[in-house]
Design a protein around this motif. Structure first.
Motif, mmCIF file in Angstrom:
data_model
loop_
_atom_site.group_PDB
_atom_site.id
_atom_site.type_symbol
_atom_site.label_atom_id
_atom_site.label_comp_id
_atom_site.label_asym_id
_atom_site.label_seq_id
_atom_site.Cartn_x
_atom_site.Cartn_y
_atom_site.Cartn_z
ATOM 1 N N LYS A 278 0.735 -1.187 0.024
ATOM 2 C CA LYS A 278 0.276 0.157 0.036
ATOM 3 C C LYS A 278 0.859 1.295 0.063
ATOM 4 O O LYS A 278 0.442 2.394 -0.330
ATOM 5 C CB LYS A 278 -0.982 -0.215 1.292
ATOM 6 C CG LYS A 278 -1.732 1.154 1.543
ATOM 7 C CD LYS A 278 -3.188 1.017 0.669
ATOM 8 C CE LYS A 278 -4.057 -0.295 0.537
ATOM 9 N NZ LYS A 278 -4.829 -0.343 2.121
ATOM 10 N N ARG A 308 -13.876 2.824 1.945
ATOM 11 C CA ARG A 308 -15.228 2.142 1.813
ATOM 12 C C ARG A 308 -16.479 2.967 1.400
ATOM 13 O O ARG A 308 -16.309 4.518 1.731
ATOM 14 C CB ARG A 308 -15.549 1.521 2.991
ATOM 15 C CG ARG A 308 -14.641 0.630 3.465
ATOM 16 C CD ARG A 308 -14.817 -0.094 4.943
ATOM 17 N NE ARG A 308 -14.726 1.025 5.997
ATOM 18 C CZ ARG A 308 -15.761 1.450 6.795
ATOM 19 N NH1 ARG A 308 -16.963 1.312 6.523
ATOM 20 N NH2 ARG A 308 -15.415 2.085 7.572
ATOM 21 N N LYS A 313 -18.170 8.543 5.201
ATOM 22 C CA LYS A 313 -16.999 8.960 4.334
ATOM 23 C C LYS A 313 -17.553 10.164 3.497
ATOM 24 O O LYS A 313 -16.484 10.503 2.696
ATOM 25 C CB LYS A 313 -16.244 7.977 3.752
ATOM 26 C CG LYS A 313 -15.953 6.756 4.571
ATOM 27 C CD LYS A 313 -14.733 7.058 5.524
ATOM 28 C CE LYS A 313 -14.415 5.776 6.229
ATOM 29 N NZ LYS A 313 -13.080 5.702 7.116
ATOM 30 N N GLY A 337 -13.354 2.613 -3.632
ATOM 31 C CA GLY A 337 -13.401 2.054 -2.530
ATOM 32 C C GLY A 337 -13.772 0.312 -2.572
ATOM 33 O O GLY A 337 -13.653 -0.145 -3.964
ATOM 34 N N GLY A 338 -14.265 -0.225 -1.614
ATOM 35 C CA GLY A 338 -14.562 -1.702 -1.946
ATOM 36 C C GLY A 338 -15.614 -2.076 -0.574
ATOM 37 O O GLY A 338 -15.914 -1.181 -0.236
ATOM 38 N N LEU A 397 -6.826 6.115 8.412
ATOM 39 C CA LEU A 397 -5.247 5.917 7.746
ATOM 40 C C LEU A 397 -5.299 6.286 6.360
ATOM 41 O O LEU A 397 -3.973 6.308 5.956
ATOM 42 C CB LEU A 397 -5.192 4.319 7.776
ATOM 43 C CG LEU A 397 -5.073 3.736 9.119
ATOM 44 C CD1 LEU A 397 -4.613 2.164 9.059
ATOM 45 C CD2 LEU A 397 -3.374 4.246 9.526
ATOM 46 N N THR A 398 -6.204 6.593 5.506
ATOM 47 C CA THR A 398 -6.008 6.846 4.190
ATOM 48 C C THR A 398 -5.348 8.383 4.242
ATOM 49 O O THR A 398 -4.592 8.498 3.298
ATOM 50 C CB THR A 398 -7.448 7.222 3.601
ATOM 51 O OG1 THR A 398 -8.322 7.728 4.451
ATOM 52 C CG2 THR A 398 -8.001 5.525 2.937
ATOM 53 N N GLU A 401 -1.953 7.531 4.827
ATOM 54 C CA GLU A 401 -1.388 7.041 3.239
ATOM 55 C C GLU A 401 -0.779 8.308 2.427
ATOM 56 O O GLU A 401 0.108 8.390 1.763
ATOM 57 C CB GLU A 401 -2.199 6.164 2.602
ATOM 58 C CG GLU A 401 -2.253 4.742 3.623
ATOM 59 C CD GLU A 401 -3.664 3.875 3.362
ATOM 60 O OE1 GLU A 401 -3.707 3.018 4.033
ATOM 61 O OE2 GLU A 401 -4.155 4.297 2.447
HETATM 62 N N1 UDP Z 1 -8.827 0.533 1.630
HETATM 63 C C1 UDP Z 1 -8.681 -0.438 0.774
HETATM 64 N N2 UDP Z 1 -9.644 -0.856 -0.150
HETATM 65 C C2 UDP Z 1 -10.521 0.217 -0.214
HETATM 66 C C3 UDP Z 1 -11.007 1.319 0.569
HETATM 67 C C4 UDP Z 1 -10.021 1.340 1.711
HETATM 68 O O1 UDP Z 1 -7.683 -1.132 1.100
HETATM 69 O O2 UDP Z 1 -11.447 -0.069 -1.118
HETATM 70 C C5 UDP Z 1 -8.145 0.785 2.894
HETATM 71 C C6 UDP Z 1 -7.282 2.226 3.096
HETATM 72 O O3 UDP Z 1 -6.320 2.288 2.018
HETATM 73 C C7 UDP Z 1 -7.111 2.376 4.331
HETATM 74 C C8 UDP Z 1 -8.131 1.385 5.147
HETATM 75 O O4 UDP Z 1 -8.549 0.549 4.039
HETATM 76 O O5 UDP Z 1 -5.692 1.534 4.701
HETATM 77 C C9 UDP Z 1 -9.305 2.306 5.661
HETATM 78 O O6 UDP Z 1 -8.542 2.789 6.741
HETATM 79 P P1 UDP Z 1 -9.223 4.201 7.404
HETATM 80 O O7 UDP Z 1 -8.723 4.309 8.812
HETATM 81 O O8 UDP Z 1 -9.141 5.154 6.672
HETATM 82 O O9 UDP Z 1 -10.931 4.027 7.240
HETATM 83 P P2 UDP Z 1 -11.843 2.627 8.092
HETATM 84 O O10 UDP Z 1 -12.356 2.090 6.694
HETATM 85 O O11 UDP Z 1 -11.098 1.900 8.879
HETATM 86 O O12 UDP Z 1 -13.078 3.434 8.405
#
Ligand code: UDP
Length: 491
Positions: A278, A308, A313, A337-338, A397-398, A401
């Motif tokens: 990542k 997500r 968000k 997102g996913g 965490l985004t 990043e």
């Molecule tokens: N992320 C991912 N795929 C997605 C959406 C988010 O891998 O489709 C990752 C993003 O890069 C980050 C984490 O999921 O590392 C989300 O952490 P964050 O603290 O921003 O938000 P949370 O989803 O825990 O509320």
């Protein structure tokens, strides 16, 4: 000339702004409100979305291959094999040898001390991700560290999920039966596990009851809380608090997440691994390939939010902000997102997002599978501005990043985000759609300022939010608890 106008108009204050709204936000709203409309992207009625979920794009000047790729992005369907975990020495080019030596020095005193970490899942979620990286590093530093995962039936996970939501302030009906389910699974796990180590680190509420195995003559117990406890359901918190207060130390992720406790509290920021898929450096050709796969035009600015598909968000708010920006600056918006397939609400929110985007081909919506770390890394690196316009947030965490990738980040001033973004120094904080639009537009038209924010942001992330910093904190805390260091040593 346009920019001069923009600067002059920041003196205007929106009389309609709500009382207590920050001044900056008032200015931002006024700024956006006063600008002439150059190009209006019509928002189609919800019913105009094609039933298949595929978006219909209007005729544009965009070359056909971009349109085609945006309709059918090349998203990888197969999970790649996991990469080999990095070695401690691999961090030297990132944090420097002196820092590495300092960590080794701290670890030397702890050599042979044993640690047990316990959480409730081996895969999925941020905690498992951190432990996957942290534990091999501790072992490499000759601090034998074991990772145990508690087990439970569906009834237990239903209870702990309910607790999780309740601790975030949700409604909950805490019955005696629920208390019994929680305690009996904790007790079963406690009976099954051995507690012979020098240090026990219990992550989050699920296994908190294991502390019953604490004995006065063996081991120190630490409760690592990864969630925001600022506004918990009182009944659930009253139930957990007596367990938490038996620990020798508690750790929270942000000052705002803590509670009054009769146990020492420490602040450990969450961390990212700069060598993970990542976050590691990527060749420019790979970034270009990912952009090509998703139809992103690198000759124009790219605004990105990775999240997500969750209303908290505020992806629709991001689209609204983009539409305001787009009136003045030609740019693209990527919302990646996913989770939409296994989370029914995610699918609904994704649909809302597609409807809000309408037929604007420059809004690129990507529903990515969970194994897209490299693609997300590339998207973040291809971005001109990274947005995280959350209405509520954990640590975010985004944002970390984005900072690590030296990008200017525009983010909602919620949860752990203000810890990461010092306004106008390591990024910008926003409180509204208009504020978000104003700041994005400002950054797109002031690239030097944007670049400076990116540089400062990376430095801030390096100082505070890397896994190596986290490791150092663990080593210092272990030393304090084992009586090797004074608690006022800088943590
Ligand atoms: N992320 C991912 N795929 C997605 C959406 C988010 O891998 O489709 C990752 C993003 O890069 C980050 C984490 O999921 O590392 C989300 O952490 P964050 O603290 O921003 O938000 P949370 O989803 O825990 O509320």
């Amino acid at each position: 000339m346009k920019e001069k106008n923009a600067e002059r108009k920041t003196a205007v204050v929106d009389k309609n702004a709500k009382a207590g709204e920050p001044r900056q936000e008032q200015r931002e709203k006024a700024e956006i409100a006063e600008k002439p409309v150059q190009q209006e992207a019509p928002i189609p009625a919800a019913s105009s979305a094609p039933p298949s979920g595929e978006r219909r794009f209007r005729q544009t000047d965009l070359p056909a291959h971009f349109i085609e790729r945006r309709k059918r992005p090349r998203i990888s369907t197969e999970q790649p094999p996991p990469p080999a975990p990095p070695r401690f020495e691999d961090y030297a080019p990132i944090i420097g040898k002196p820092e590495l030596d300092e960590i080794r020095f701290l670890a030397r005193h702890l050599r042979g001390k044993t640690v047990k970490m316990v959480n409730s899942t081996a895969v999925g979620g941020g905690v498992a991700e951190i432990l996957n990286r942290l534990i091999p590093l501790m072992n490499e530093l000759e601090i034998p560290t074991r990772w145990d995962v508690i087990t439970g039936g569906n009834d237990f996970y239903e209870v702990t999920k309910g607790f999780h939501n309740a601790l975030h302030g949700g409604e909950y009906n805490l019955t005696q039966q629920i208390r019994d389910i929680f305690m009996s699974y904790n007790e079963q796990n406690r009976q099954r596990m051995e507690f012979a180590e020098d240090l026990f680190v219990i992550h989050d509420p699920q296994p908190a009851g294991l502390v019953r195995s604490k004995s006065p003559n063996r081991g120190k117990w630490i409760w690592r809380c990864h969630i925001d406890l600022s506004n918990p359901h009182p009944g659930v918190w009253d139930f957990l608090k007596p367990m938490v207060e038996q620990y020798d130390a508690t750790i929270f992720s942000a000052p705002a997440f803590t509670r009054q406790l009769n146990a020492p509290q420490y602040l450990f920021y969450p961390s990212i691994d700069p060598l993970s898929e990542k976050n590691r450096d990527l060749p420019e050709e790979y970034v270009n390939k990912v952009c090509d796969d998703f139809g992103i035009d690198r000759s124009r600015p790219v605004i990105t939010q990775i999240s997500r598909f969750d209303r908290l968000k505020d992806p629709v708010g991001v689209i609204e902000a983009y539409k305001l920006v787009k009136k003045y600056v030609d740019c693209q918006l990527v919302l990646a997102g996913g989770g939409a397939t296994d989370d029914p609400e995610g699918a609904v929110v994704l649909q809302e997002v597609m409807e809000a985007a309408g037929d604007d081909p420059d809004v690129i919506i990507l529903n990515l599978p969970p194994w897209s770390a490299l693609e997300i890394n590339a998207l973040q690196r291809a971005s001109t501005v990274i947005v995280q316009k959350s209405l509520k947030e954990g640590f975010g965490l985004t944002v970390t990043e984005g900072l690590w990738k030296e990008k200017p980040v525009v983010a909602g001033a919620v949860g752990g985000i203000p810890t990461q973004i010092i306004h106008k120094l390591t990024g910008v904080l926003v409180h509204s759609v208009e504020g978000c639009a104003y700041q994005i537009r400002y950054l797109l038209t002031h690239p030097e300022f944007a670049a400076q924010l990116g540089k400062n942001g990376k430095e801030h992330a390096k100082e505070n939010f890397l896994i190596t910093v986290n490791l150092k904190r663990w080593l210092l805390l272990f030393q304090i608890l084992l009586g090797m260091a004074r608690p006022n040593a800088s943590l």
